[in-house]
Design an enzyme around this catalytic site. Sequence first.
Site, mmCIF file in Angstrom:
data_model
loop_
_atom_site.group_PDB
_atom_site.id
_atom_site.type_symbol
_atom_site.label_atom_id
_atom_site.label_comp_id
_atom_site.label_asym_id
_atom_site.label_seq_id
_atom_site.Cartn_x
_atom_site.Cartn_y
_atom_site.Cartn_z
ATOM 1 N N GLU A 1 0.692 -1.326 0.059
ATOM 2 C CA GLU A 1 -0.035 -0.140 -0.059
ATOM 3 C C GLU A 1 0.835 1.190 0.048
ATOM 4 O O GLU A 1 0.923 2.057 1.010
ATOM 5 C CB GLU A 1 -0.974 0.127 1.299
ATOM 6 C CG GLU A 1 -1.742 -1.154 1.429
ATOM 7 C CD GLU A 1 -2.356 -1.199 2.978
ATOM 8 O OE1 GLU A 1 -3.450 -1.653 2.877
ATOM 9 O OE2 GLU A 1 -1.727 -0.678 3.844
ATOM 10 N N CYS B 1 -2.528 33.850 9.756
ATOM 11 C CA CYS B 1 -2.241 34.398 11.037
ATOM 12 C C CYS B 1 -1.842 33.347 12.138
ATOM 13 O O CYS B 1 -2.415 32.900 12.986
ATOM 14 C CB CYS B 1 -3.524 35.107 11.456
ATOM 15 S SG CYS B 1 -3.771 36.124 10.184
#
Length: 423
Positions: free
Chosen positions: A284, A354
Amino acid sequence: MPFREFQEATRIHDFYYKNGELYCEKVPVRKIVKKVGTPVYVYSHKTFTEHLAKLQRAFRSVKPLICYSVKANSNLAVLRALVKKGAGLDIVSGGELFRARKAKCQGKKIVYAGVGKTSDEIRDAIRARILLFNVESLPELEQINAIAKKMRKKVNVSLRLNPNVDPHTHDYITTGKAETKFGIDFEKAKEIFKVAKDFSHAQVCGIHVHIGSQIETGDPFLEAFRKILEFIDELEAGGVKIKFLNLGGGLGAIYSDENPQTAEEFAAKILLLFKKRKFRIIFEPGRFIAANSGVLVTRVIYVKQTDVKNFAIVDAGMNDFIRPAFYGAYHALWPVAKNEKASSWVYDVVGPICESGDFFAKDRELQEVHAGDLLSLMTTGAYGFTMASNYNSRPRSCEVMVKGGTFKIVRKRETHQDLVRGE
Ligand code: PLP
């Protein structure tokens, strides 16, 4: 390995300079930006498919099913490219199953992991006739069995084992140690196999293991796989038949100057363990296939100098690409237009968000940058767009797939309307 073969085996991507200009395959990155703006993820079709091919070649003697891990980069264009080249898909949610179906992946090539599959997700996966559920707990197995029984369907199940092996990678991508939420310990798994016959509609016929991501040496894999094989020997001595062995993902990608094993080297170590075994082997891989197949191109908005720093403030933020903020990950930054004569300066390359954690590089020596310049954040094809968010109400970026001398938008840039849809 002879040098040419080594170069071939480790050639990591199709982004390169020609006359000082960054190209993806045969397309100048500047040309893509002119059409779609920034920030933009640029993917190389060739790099994606060649990384898959490297694994297919390295493991050809055991003909594994290579199920690309959708979470790494789930764009349909990426999934379609890999499925066309013979990949199956490793999914972890109903959404990823939906994508896998859209990409025309056959159910018999889909494996499904994750600790928290809901009843709806299980039902949909049974309907899609997936190959295997990678089961992570007894309650989950009971639930799958109950749902399959109601639907009058029989399903295959692998138990995901937690071998308690340290993969020596970042804590957040470590999954095979005992204290993580993943998998089932050996003792519990043994107990489950003892009562496996009670599950009339879930046939426990496989073992799954995935110990973590960005693993750069073979040793943790070998340690885990040896433990797993010993466990399987014990099971088989007791009459249990194991049909599928899913060895997970985790192979490292090259982000800077790491020297991770090549697919061939990995295969040489691993295959010895499985020489006389008859399992259907499954892998995988996510990062190994996707990481070097994409870059994130961003434009410098301002250069801001303080007493202690030079900041290159760019138009991509941690919402577009979170790995530096989340894992402290290193990613190379290449100028889209390289100027050998330019002087170099040390910069913090930061986004507009921010948060002080909104950075891509700290104290990085770069060719002098000016407002308007384009930078390419390298090796961002895996866990890039798939981990993007709308934080600070920022529309997610555009994705482009390059194939040879052509490119296509494979996901449109989001608009402000997209931000409020459904509110
Ligand atoms: N398989 C499972 C179960 C995973 O959890 C992951 C990643 O988290 C992968 C495969 C893919 O890992 P990688 O991208 O490191 O190959």
